[in-house]
Design a protein around this motif. Structure first.
Motif, short mmCIF file in Angstrom:
data_model
loop_
_atom_site.label_atom_id
_atom_site.label_comp_id
_atom_site.label_asym_id
_atom_site.label_seq_id
_atom_site.Cartn_x
_atom_site.Cartn_y
_atom_site.Cartn_z
N ALA A 68 4.80 26.85 21.87
CA ALA A 68 4.78 26.02 22.94
C ALA A 68 5.35 26.70 24.11
N ASP A 69 5.20 25.87 25.24
CA ASP A 69 5.81 26.65 26.46
C ASP A 69 7.04 26.07 26.85
N GLY A 70 8.33 26.96 26.56
CA GLY A 70 9.48 26.43 26.38
C GLY A 70 9.73 26.00 25.02
N LEU A 71 11.25 25.81 25.00
CA LEU A 71 11.73 25.38 23.61
C LEU A 71 12.07 23.53 23.78
N SER A 72 11.63 23.02 22.69
CA SER A 72 11.90 21.52 22.34
C SER A 72 12.34 21.13 21.03
N LEU A 73 12.57 20.05 20.71
CA LEU A 73 12.97 19.85 19.24
C LEU A 73 12.82 18.25 19.05
N THR A 74 12.19 17.90 18.08
CA THR A 74 12.11 16.36 17.77
C THR A 74 12.68 16.41 16.27
N VAL A 75 12.91 15.16 15.97
CA VAL A 75 13.56 14.80 14.38
C VAL A 75 13.15 13.50 13.91
N THR A 76 12.54 13.63 12.52
CA THR A 76 12.42 12.40 12.17
C THR A 76 12.94 12.31 10.68
N GLY A 77 13.05 11.17 10.03
CA GLY A 77 13.56 11.05 8.68
C GLY A 77 14.76 10.20 8.93
N PRO A 78 15.34 9.88 7.72
CA PRO A 78 16.58 8.94 7.72
C PRO A 78 17.69 9.47 8.62
N GLN A 79 18.22 8.56 9.40
CA GLN A 79 19.13 8.87 10.19
C GLN A 79 18.98 10.00 11.29
N ALA A 80 17.59 9.90 11.75
CA ALA A 80 17.46 11.04 12.65
C ALA A 80 17.69 10.59 13.81
N ASP A 81 18.21 9.23 14.47
CA ASP A 81 18.81 9.04 15.62
C ASP A 81 20.25 9.35 15.83
N ALA A 82 20.81 9.88 14.88
CA ALA A 82 21.92 10.41 14.86
C ALA A 82 22.15 11.82 14.95
N VAL A 83 21.00 12.65 15.02
CA VAL A 83 20.60 14.16 15.12
C VAL A 83 20.29 14.49 16.53
N PRO A 84 21.26 15.23 17.08
CA PRO A 84 20.88 15.63 18.66
C PRO A 84 19.58 16.42 18.63
N ALA A 85 18.92 16.11 19.88
CA ALA A 85 17.68 17.04 19.98
C ALA A 85 17.51 17.67 21.19
N ASP A 86 18.90 18.55 21.43
CA ASP A 86 18.93 19.39 22.54
C ASP A 86 19.54 20.75 22.13
N GLU A 87 20.04 21.27 23.19
CA GLU A 87 20.47 22.88 22.79
C GLU A 87 21.95 22.82 21.87
N THR A 88 22.46 21.57 21.60
CA THR A 88 23.60 21.57 20.58
C THR A 88 23.20 21.44 19.20
N ASN A 89 21.76 21.18 19.18
CA ASN A 89 21.31 21.16 17.66
C ASN A 89 21.33 22.77 17.06
N ILE A 90 21.60 22.68 15.98
CA ILE A 90 21.70 24.15 15.19
C ILE A 90 20.43 24.63 15.15
N ALA A 91 19.51 23.94 14.79
CA ALA A 91 18.08 24.78 14.98
C ALA A 91 17.65 25.37 16.14
N TRP A 92 18.04 24.52 17.19
CA TRP A 92 17.75 25.09 18.48
C TRP A 92 18.44 26.28 18.89
N ARG A 93 19.69 26.30 18.43
CA ARG A 93 20.50 27.37 18.72
C ARG A 93 20.00 28.63 17.79
N ALA A 94 19.33 28.23 16.63
CA ALA A 94 18.94 29.25 15.73
C ALA A 94 17.81 30.09 16.59
N ALA A 95 16.70 29.09 17.07
CA ALA A 95 15.68 29.80 18.11
C ALA A 95 15.96 30.57 18.97
N VAL A 96 17.18 30.31 19.76
CA VAL A 96 17.72 31.13 20.86
C VAL A 96 18.09 32.55 20.08
N LEU A 97 18.70 32.45 19.08
CA LEU A 97 19.27 33.79 18.55
C LEU A 97 18.05 34.67 18.15
#
Length: 326
Positions: A68-97
């Protein structure tokens, strides 16, 4: 890893097959149950010492990493709406590291498919972090070593290194220093789930309050029990059930007394052992077999003491590449 029924310990994160950098990568990582969670009183440095015996279970998170161009994140599955989709998400931070370590731009779209309860004490977020580390390493052809991946995992959180390793392991320090434990066979679990998660910080705070009030004694051990380690090596579910331990359980029950009723229903259904997983609110019940796990789950549902149930087997692998489209 030995053949079916043999002794096995956590193996290497990642995939043994060569990958083509730049193509989408899907990585699966497991949730966990704490067979033992031993917690010291709050130290002068403001931290608790922790000793944990983790077991990876077949409730899993999937992370798909695509160019992709830049970093983005989406979430699906049970309780997906409770999961942040921004730089506070641990997967996002993992990509940056990974990008920083590899010397590349963090150009990736991460899609998370949730399969582990959110804020349920089963380390679903940590599994996302571990999966994202492996996925981005493969996507960008970074070629990070096992030690580098574990170093980055430790920066992300205390349960992330275990999500890389999987199977069964002993965690020390904050829980992030993991040593594989030899384990035979599979263990069958039924989980009583609740929609409302519990704050780990809140449970630890209540744990501290109970200790200051003298209602919770200091029983911290520097080592896992010999009986538990023998049970794991023997593949003896009955013996393991008798050894389950969670020092945070009294605090979790103080905050959510209804968990006690869930635990009693599981015991009445013949569970070999019942424990609150991590900081809760998931109740984990060890069963004799997969069929027995289904029966325990049905009993919890019939008693209306849970919002949902799940069954799983334990001692599964850690974060692994499961597909890479051609």
């Amino acid at each position: 890893m030995t053949g079916r029924g043999g002794l096995r310990a956590a193996d290497e994160p990642g995939s043994t097959a060569p990958l083509a950098p730049g193509r989408p990568v899907v990585v699966r990582a497991p949730g966990k149950v704490n067979l033992a969670l031993q917690v010291s009183p709050l130290g002068a440095d403001g931290y608790h010492r922790v000793l944990s015996v983790f077991q990876a279970v077949s409730l899993v998170e999937e992370v798909e990493a695509s160019p992709a161009d830049g970093l983005s994140l989406t979430v699906t599955g049970p309780q997906a709406d409770a999961v942040p989709a921004d730089e506070t998400n641990i997967a996002w931070r993992a990509a940056v590291l990974v990008a920083e370590r590899a010397g590349v731009d963090p150009d990736v779209h991460l899609h998370l498919r949730k399969g582990v309860p959110v804020a349920g004490g089963m380390a679903g977020g940590s599994a996302d972090g571990a999966a994202a580390l492996v996925a981005c390493d493969a996507l960008w052809g970074a070629g990070l070593s096992r030690d580098e991946l574990h170093e980055l995992a430790g920066e992300l959180g205390s349960d992330v290194p275990f999500a890389l390793l999987g199977h069964t392991a002993v965690g020390t320090g904050r829980g992030h220093l993991v040593t594989p434990a030899m384990t035979r066979g599979e263990f069958c679990w039924a989980f009583g789930l609740r929609i409302d998660g519990m704050s780990t910080a809140g449970v630890y705070s209540t744990f501290d309050d109970l200790q200051r009030a003298g209602t919770l004694a200091d029983s911290f051990d520097e080592e896992p029990s010999t009986a538990m380690m023998h049970a794991l090596r023997a593949g003896d579910a009955h013996a393991l059930g008798a050894c389950l331990r969670n020092d945070l359980e009294p605090a979790a029950l103080e905050m959510a007394p209804g968990l006690g009723e869930t635990m009693e229903v599981a015991r009445s259904a013949g569970a070999l052992g019942v424990v609150v997983s991590g900081s809760g609110p998931t109740v984990a019940a060890l069963a004799r077999s997969r069929q027995h796990a289904l029966a325990i789950a049905a009993a919890m549902t019939a008693a209306d003491v849970v919002d949902d149930v799940a069954t799983a087997v334990g001692n599964v692998p850690g974060a692994r590449v499961v597909s890479q489209p051609a």
